[in-house]
Write a protein that holds these residues in place. Structure first.
Motif, mmCIF file in Angstrom:
data_model
loop_
_atom_site.group_PDB
_atom_site.id
_atom_site.type_symbol
_atom_site.label_atom_id
_atom_site.label_comp_id
_atom_site.label_asym_id
_atom_site.label_seq_id
_atom_site.Cartn_x
_atom_site.Cartn_y
_atom_site.Cartn_z
ATOM 1 N N MET A 129 0.854 -1.190 0.000
ATOM 2 C CA MET A 129 0.000 0.000 0.000
ATOM 3 C C MET A 129 0.887 1.237 0.000
ATOM 4 O O MET A 129 1.811 1.349 0.799
ATOM 5 N N LEU A 130 0.638 2.129 -0.938
ATOM 6 C CA LEU A 130 1.385 3.381 -1.032
ATOM 7 C C LEU A 130 0.404 4.537 -1.093
ATOM 8 O O LEU A 130 -0.672 4.434 -1.677
ATOM 9 N N GLN A 131 0.821 5.610 -0.510
ATOM 10 C CA GLN A 131 0.064 6.839 -0.658
ATOM 11 C C GLN A 131 0.314 7.378 -2.053
ATOM 12 O O GLN A 131 1.314 7.044 -2.703
ATOM 13 N N LYS A 132 -0.568 8.230 -2.525
ATOM 14 C CA LYS A 132 -0.460 8.787 -3.870
ATOM 15 C C LYS A 132 0.863 9.527 -4.056
ATOM 16 O O LYS A 132 1.536 9.362 -5.076
ATOM 17 N N GLU A 133 1.291 10.295 -3.076
ATOM 18 C CA GLU A 133 2.548 11.050 -3.163
ATOM 19 C C GLU A 133 3.756 10.114 -3.200
ATOM 20 O O GLU A 133 4.713 10.354 -3.921
ATOM 21 N N GLU B 189 6.630 9.704 -6.223
ATOM 22 C CA GLU B 189 8.082 9.756 -6.009
ATOM 23 C C GLU B 189 8.774 8.541 -6.601
ATOM 24 O O GLU B 189 9.811 8.655 -7.248
ATOM 25 N N VAL B 190 8.215 7.364 -6.385
ATOM 26 C CA VAL B 190 8.807 6.128 -6.896
ATOM 27 C C VAL B 190 8.844 6.146 -8.422
ATOM 28 O O VAL B 190 9.868 5.830 -9.042
ATOM 29 N N VAL C 229 11.761 6.918 -13.644
ATOM 30 C CA VAL C 229 11.853 7.612 -14.935
ATOM 31 C C VAL C 229 13.200 8.306 -15.051
ATOM 32 O O VAL C 229 13.865 8.240 -16.092
ATOM 33 N N GLN C 230 13.635 8.974 -13.995
ATOM 34 C CA GLN C 230 14.929 9.655 -14.026
ATOM 35 C C GLN C 230 16.062 8.655 -14.228
ATOM 36 O O GLN C 230 17.010 8.920 -14.968
ATOM 37 N N GLU C 231 15.971 7.513 -13.584
ATOM 38 C CA GLU C 231 17.013 6.494 -13.728
ATOM 39 C C GLU C 231 17.082 5.988 -15.165
ATOM 40 O O GLU C 231 18.155 5.874 -15.748
ATOM 41 N N VAL C 232 15.941 5.704 -15.756
ATOM 42 C CA VAL C 232 15.900 5.197 -17.135
ATOM 43 C C VAL C 232 16.393 6.266 -18.100
ATOM 44 O O VAL C 232 17.197 5.990 -18.988
#
Length: 90
Positions: free
Chosen positions: A7-11, A15-16, A21-24
């Motif tokens: 479970m993750l919050q929207k924020e 971030e993930v 995307v930055q890594e790719v």
């Protein structure tokens, strides 16, 4: 697959995804730069300046097989890739 939920919050999810995307994109830019560097060649004086050696030392390195020379007409050219590898070796 029982009990394998995250479970993750929207924020947190944003971030993930942004980090991935930055890594790719970072890896793709690095690949483009390395491909562009494969086509760069230096003449004798430029190669000596990058390696901080004299033309005589460069000639000796050619004869010893430490660096590959590319002949274009009467000119000797040295690839940036080969020079970078020599610098990394020390």
């Amino acid at each position: 697959m029982e009990g394998k939920f995250i479970m993750l919050q929207k924020e947190d999810l944003k971030e993930v995804v942004a980090e991935m995307v930055q890594e790719v994109l970072g890896k793709e830019q690095f690949k483009e730069q390395s491909i562009a560097n494969d086509n760069v060649y230096y003449n004798r004086d430029e190669a000596c300046a990058h390696l901080h050696i004299t033309p005589t030392t460069l000639w000796r390195m050619e004869k010893a097989g430490k660096i590959k020379v590319h002949k274009v007409g009467r000119r000797n050219l040295y690839s940036q890739k080969d020079i970078d590898e020599l610098i990394e070796e020390g």
